[in-house]
Design an enzyme around this catalytic site. Structure first.
Site, PDB file in Angstrom:
ATOM      1  N   CYS A  62       0.871  -1.184   0.000  1.00  0.00           N
ATOM      2  CA  CYS A  62       0.000   0.000   0.000  1.00  0.00           C
ATOM      3  C   CYS A  62       0.906   1.232   0.000  1.00  0.00           C
ATOM      4  O   CYS A  62       2.067   1.144  -0.423  1.00  0.00           O
ATOM      5  CB  CYS A  62      -0.975  -0.024   1.172  1.00  0.00           C
ATOM      6  SG  CYS A  62      -0.205   0.001   2.807  1.00  0.00           S
TER       7      CYS A  62
ATOM      8  N   ASN B 288       2.312   1.426   4.436  1.00  0.00           N
ATOM      9  CA  ASN B 288       2.616   0.154   5.130  1.00  0.00           C
ATOM     10  C   ASN B 288       2.301   0.228   6.633  1.00  0.00           C
ATOM     11  O   ASN B 288       2.951  -0.425   7.446  1.00  0.00           O
ATOM     12  CB  ASN B 288       4.062  -0.280   4.891  1.00  0.00           C
ATOM     13  CG  ASN B 288       4.385  -1.715   5.322  1.00  0.00           C
ATOM     14  OD1 ASN B 288       5.497  -2.030   5.717  1.00  0.00           O
ATOM     15  ND2 ASN B 288       3.417  -2.613   5.254  1.00  0.00           N
TER      16      ASN B 288
ATOM     17  N   CYS C 150      -1.397   0.721   7.434  1.00  0.00           N
ATOM     18  CA  CYS C 150      -2.849   0.468   7.546  1.00  0.00           C
ATOM     19  C   CYS C 150      -3.266  -0.753   6.722  1.00  0.00           C
ATOM     20  O   CYS C 150      -3.466  -1.836   7.261  1.00  0.00           O
ATOM     21  CB  CYS C 150      -3.653   1.695   7.100  1.00  0.00           C
ATOM     22  SG  CYS C 150      -3.347   3.177   8.087  1.00  0.00           S
ATOM     23  N   ARG C 151      -3.383  -0.589   5.404  1.00  0.00           N
ATOM     24  CA  ARG C 151      -3.986  -1.650   4.586  1.00  0.00           C
ATOM     25  C   ARG C 151      -3.106  -2.874   4.391  1.00  0.00           C
ATOM     26  O   ARG C 151      -3.560  -4.014   4.562  1.00  0.00           O
ATOM     27  CB  ARG C 151      -4.395  -1.084   3.217  1.00  0.00           C
ATOM     28  CG  ARG C 151      -5.526  -0.095   3.292  1.00  0.00           C
ATOM     29  CD  ARG C 151      -5.663   0.688   2.015  1.00  0.00           C
ATOM     30  NE  ARG C 151      -4.531   1.601   1.834  1.00  0.00           N
ATOM     31  CZ  ARG C 151      -4.336   2.361   0.779  1.00  0.00           C
ATOM     32  NH1 ARG C 151      -5.191   2.296  -0.234  1.00  0.00           N
ATOM     33  NH2 ARG C 151      -3.308   3.173   0.703  1.00  0.00           N
ATOM     34  N   SER C 152      -1.830  -2.666   4.004  1.00  0.00           N
ATOM     35  CA  SER C 152      -1.021  -3.857   3.690  1.00  0.00           C
ATOM     36  C   SER C 152      -0.655  -4.689   4.922  1.00  0.00           C
ATOM     37  O   SER C 152      -0.631  -5.926   4.817  1.00  0.00           O
ATOM     38  CB  SER C 152       0.213  -3.505   2.843  1.00  0.00           C
ATOM     39  OG  SER C 152       1.083  -2.624   3.504  1.00  0.00           O
TER      40      SER C 152
ATOM     41  N   ASP D 187      -8.261   3.898   0.996  1.00  0.00           N
ATOM     42  CA  ASP D 187      -7.290   4.308   2.015  1.00  0.00           C
ATOM     43  C   ASP D 187      -8.044   4.803   3.258  1.00  0.00           C
ATOM     44  O   ASP D 187      -8.753   5.809   3.188  1.00  0.00           O
ATOM     45  CB  ASP D 187      -6.433   5.435   1.420  1.00  0.00           C
ATOM     46  CG  ASP D 187      -5.334   5.889   2.362  1.00  0.00           C
ATOM     47  OD1 ASP D 187      -5.340   5.456   3.531  1.00  0.00           O
ATOM     48  OD2 ASP D 187      -4.483   6.675   1.920  1.00  0.00           O
TER      49      ASP D 187
HETATM   50  P1  4NP Z   1      -1.773   2.815   4.107  1.00  0.00           P
HETATM   51  O1  4NP Z   1      -2.396   4.181   4.670  1.00  0.00           O
HETATM   52  O2  4NP Z   1      -1.215   3.155   2.736  1.00  0.00           O
HETATM   53  O3  4NP Z   1      -2.957   1.909   4.021  1.00  0.00           O
HETATM   54  O4  4NP Z   1      -0.724   2.387   5.091  1.00  0.00           O
HETATM   55  C1  4NP Z   1      -1.701   5.383   4.719  1.00  0.00           C
HETATM   56  C2  4NP Z   1      -0.802   5.589   5.731  1.00  0.00           C
HETATM   57  C3  4NP Z   1      -0.129   6.813   5.805  1.00  0.00           C
HETATM   58  C4  4NP Z   1      -0.376   7.788   4.848  1.00  0.00           C
HETATM   59  C5  4NP Z   1      -1.289   7.545   3.841  1.00  0.00           C
HETATM   60  C6  4NP Z   1      -1.955   6.342   3.774  1.00  0.00           C
HETATM   61  N1  4NP Z   1       0.298   9.028   4.962  1.00  0.00           N
HETATM   62  O5  4NP Z   1      -0.030   9.935   4.147  1.00  0.00           O
HETATM   63  O6  4NP Z   1       1.172   9.205   5.813  1.00  0.00           O
END
Ligand code: 4NP
Length: 157
Positions: free
Chosen positions: A11, A14, A16-18, A126
């Protein structure tokens, strides 16, 4: 394909989703006694070395998975040689992976929900900037993806 087969979920951050996809596939593989190497990474580098977002940890815990020990890392070109399947959580990350993928590298590249019958081409949204309810939706999506991937890999082994 390596033995056992290997899967990397990717994702953006790294956190939240992955990591949730990693936990869901590891859990399903364990339940069904299917050996699979699973890892996750982000295309971005902002959260390298950090544990998963506390909302992701909470939804994982509520579903019987402990992800507190995971740490963020950024995807590397070498990952396209280390993993059989590199699986993006959304289209932006898929595009970034396509751009960085070394020519001729063996990994297959796909979108997570491509593996779920009837959900081809869909993204896992997201949840980072939303409320905690978004993480329940993430868990539902990654669980569907993990179960579909497990079915495919179990048929091949
Ligand atoms: P992820 O979510 O891609 O599912 O881990 C996010 C985590 C952090 C950010 C964006 C999405 N960020 O902008 O810091």
């Amino acid at each position: 394909m390596s033995n056992p087969p290997s899967v990397l979920f990717v994702c953006l951050g790294n956190i939240c989703r992955s990591p949730l996809a990693e936990a869901a596939l590891r859990d399903a593989a364990h339940t069904h006694s299917v050996p699979i190497d699973v890892d996750s990474a982000g295309t971005g580098n902002w959260h390298v070395g950090e544990p998963p977002d506390r909302r992701a940890q909470a939804v994982a815990r509520a579903n019987g998975c402990d992800i507190a020990g995971l740490r963020g890392r950024q995807v590397q070109r070498e990952d396209f040689y280390r993993f059989d399947h590199v699986i993006a959580l959304d289209h932006d990350n898929l595009r970034n992976l396509e751009a960085m993928r070394p020519e001729g590298s063996p990994a297959s590249l796909s979108l997570l929900l491509d593996h779920v019958p009837g959900r081809r081409g869909e993204a896992v949204a997201d949840p980072y900037f939303g409320d905690a309810g978004g993480f329940d939706e993430t868990w539902s999506d990654v669980t569907q993806g993990a179960q579909a991937i497990l079915r495919t890999l179990a048929q091949r082994s």
